[in-house]
Design a protein around this motif. Structure first.
Motif, PDB file in Angstrom:
ATOM      1  N   PHE A  67       0.836  -1.203   0.000  1.00 37.57           N
ATOM      2  CA  PHE A  67       0.000   0.000   0.000  1.00 37.57           C
ATOM      3  C   PHE A  67       0.873   1.255   0.000  1.00 37.57           C
ATOM      4  N   LEU A  70       2.433   1.708  -3.395  1.00 33.08           N
ATOM      5  CA  LEU A  70       1.434   2.129  -4.379  1.00 33.08           C
ATOM      6  C   LEU A  70       1.126   3.613  -4.249  1.00 33.08           C
ATOM      7  N   GLU A  74       2.348   4.727  -7.707  1.00 35.60           N
ATOM      8  CA  GLU A  74       1.397   4.307  -8.731  1.00 35.60           C
ATOM      9  C   GLU A  74       0.055   5.014  -8.701  1.00 35.60           C
ATOM     10  N   ASN A 307      -7.016  10.470   2.569  1.00 35.42           N
ATOM     11  CA  ASN A 307      -7.814   9.246   2.654  1.00 35.42           C
ATOM     12  C   ASN A 307      -8.195   8.741   1.264  1.00 35.42           C
ATOM     13  N   PHE A 310      -5.190   6.852  -0.226  1.00 38.15           N
ATOM     14  CA  PHE A 310      -5.043   5.476   0.255  1.00 38.15           C
ATOM     15  C   PHE A 310      -6.029   4.550  -0.446  1.00 38.15           C
ATOM     16  N   VAL A 311      -7.283   4.984  -0.547  1.00 34.24           N
ATOM     17  CA  VAL A 311      -8.292   4.137  -1.202  1.00 34.24           C
ATOM     18  C   VAL A 311      -7.910   3.905  -2.670  1.00 34.24           C
ATOM     19  N   VAL A 314      -5.220   1.215  -2.885  1.00 34.05           N
ATOM     20  CA  VAL A 314      -5.712  -0.153  -2.705  1.00 34.05           C
ATOM     21  C   VAL A 314      -6.512  -0.582  -3.929  1.00 34.05           C
ATOM     22  N   LYS A 315      -7.246   0.367  -4.503  1.00 40.30           N
ATOM     23  CA  LYS A 315      -8.027   0.051  -5.710  1.00 40.30           C
ATOM     24  C   LYS A 315      -7.111  -0.349  -6.855  1.00 40.30           C
ATOM     25  N   LEU A 317      -4.234  -1.867  -6.658  1.00 41.21           N
ATOM     26  CA  LEU A 317      -3.792  -3.243  -6.430  1.00 41.21           C
ATOM     27  C   LEU A 317      -4.914  -4.217  -6.772  1.00 41.21           C
ATOM     28  N   ARG A 318      -6.132  -3.865  -6.372  1.00 45.88           N
ATOM     29  CA  ARG A 318      -7.281  -4.732  -6.657  1.00 45.88           C
ATOM     30  C   ARG A 318      -7.483  -4.872  -8.171  1.00 45.88           C
TER      31      ARG A 318
END
Lengths: 332, 100
Positions: A67, A70, A74, A307, A310-311, A314-315, A317-318
């Motif tokens: 995380f 990223l 990224e 915030n 961060f989301v 993670v998105k 990576l998903r």
């Protein structure tokens, strides 16, 4: 010194860092998504538009690090990528000026833009922002007498980021508000000039990622550390208590009304091992860190809220997992 | 093609494979390795970035019985679930925080 609960710990001893004796490094645990969801917790400690601190508890270091990486390299943001120089007679060289302009953080929300295709020769309104900067330094005709300050002698002798002007392309003016596009800080000094010096530039901003150039990184810093813990093993009082207090960051050790030292809040301890320098108190403390409690610190450059960054990370990576799964399903 | 198979495992059955991921690095490699290494039927799993100037990541899986491809897919599914869960929990916490 075993502590009662089940948290995996790292002990900071005088000459070494030691794992708890019953801790095999979280590596031999079998993977179970159920177990992960049971243990995993997030606590938000502090949050505003530019900075936030939150805890990820019960997570593998590999995920925490993914995380962080990223967020740094990224998650996309907008930055000036090309500078067309029509005139630059200031003493700052063209390439240095272009580099400085590239580093100016822009407010534009990168989620509303697309990446410019690699083979594109010109930008479109969906992937490009254009600015102009036209500044000429002149002698201030109405200068006050006896003043030798540059601000009084010359006009436009300092060029600031606020002097770049947005030139909407196509439909952009109706989609974006001017206040949401320009530089985050209006007072970034770009160049200093003297009478006769002139800048006439057009700036082209595109969407990019930090992997390509650090100017595209949406965060100033994104880092994590493990939760520190300080435990006292015996009573410490009087002058020893003051000495103990001075060994830690302010606020970590408190002294009660009877002169006894107690651990007030070890969260912001620097984990320096200064206590071990004093023989009289070094047996009184156990320093440790909780190995699955990550304290994240995310500082945004200004385009996105921390915030959201961060989301987004993670998105990314998903979505990577999704696209690789699609590709692997077509394998063989 | 973002994923390819490295040659050399033709005779060792479907349980051993090295996959090459273009434009990937430690970010994905380590997170995926961390999950797959914990699977019951996996003998070995590791990753490497063979050269820092080349934008690729090699991912090796050796298992007892399950085909390596199955394991890799399962790894991606689990990592995706972890991400989904993280997003859900995080957004819930942000909402709670903003209420205060």
């Amino acid at each position: 010194m075993p502590l009662k609960d089940e948290k995996p710990r790292l002990f900071l001893e005088e000459f070494r860092v030691k794992n708890a004796p019953n801790d095999y490094g979280m590596a031999d645990e079998k993977w179970s998504f159920k177990k992960f969801t049971k243990k995993f917790r997030i606590v938000i400690v502090r949050m505003d538009n530019f900075e936030m601190e939150f805890d990820l508890i019960g997570i593998q270091p590999a995920f925490a690090n993914a995380f962080r990486r990223l967020m740094l390299s990224e998650v996309p943001s907008m930055a000036i990528e090309k500078v067309m120089i029509r005139n630059n007679t200031s003493i700052i060289q063209d390439e240095v000026l272009a580099h400085r302009l590239g580093l100016i953080p822009l407010k534009a929300d990168p989620r509303l833009f697309e990446y410019r295709p690699e083979d594109a020769t010109a930008g479109t309104e969906f992937d490009t922002l254009e600015f102009t900067m036209k500044v000429k330094c002149t002698v201030n005709k109405s200068q006050p007498k006896d003043s030798y300050r540059a601000e009084d002698l010359y006009e436009n002798h300092s060029v600031y980021s606020s002097q770049m002007k947005w030139q909407p392309m196509g439909n952009q003016a109706s989609v974006h508000k001017e206040a949401d596009i320009g530089p985050v800080h209006p007072d970034i000094l770009v160049s200093k000039m003297r009478p006769g010096h002139e800048l006439d530039l057009s700036l082209v901003a595109v969407k990019g990622i930090g992997k390509d150039h650090a100017k595209f990184s949406p965060v100033a810093t994104a880092s994590y550390r493990l939760l520190p813990e300080v435990t006292l093993t015996r009573e410490v009082r009087g002058s020893e208590a003051t000495l103990l207090q001075s060994c830690f960051a302010p606020g970590v050790i408190g002294i009660d009304s009877e002169g006894r030292a107690y651990v007030r809040d070890a969260r912001y301890d620097t984990c320096s091992r200064n206590v071990y320098r004093y023989d009289e108190i070094k047996d009184a403390v156990v320093l440790s860190r909780v190995r699955d409690h990550f304290i994240f610190n995310v500082e945004s450059v200004g385009a996105l809220q921390p915030n959201v960054i961060f989301v987004e990370a993670v998105k990314i990576l998903r979505d990577k997992c999704k696209s690789f799964l699609d590709e692997l399903n077509k394998f063989n | 093609m973002k994923v390819t198979e490295l040659p050399g495992d033709e005779d060792s059955g479907p349980t051993c494979r090295t996959y090459v991921f273009q434009n990937e690095s430690h970010t994905l490699g380590n997170a995926l390795k961390c999950i797959i290494n914990r699977y019951e039927d996996v003998d070995f799993c590791g990753y490497t970035v063979p050269h820092p100037a080349e934008n690729k990541m090699h991912f090796r899986i050796q298992s007892k019985e399950t085909p390596a491809l199955e394991i890799l897919k399962r790894g991606f599914q689990d990592l995706e679930k972890v991400c989904e869960h993280t997003i859900d929990v995080f957004e819930k916490e942000v909402k709670e925080f903003n209420k205060m």
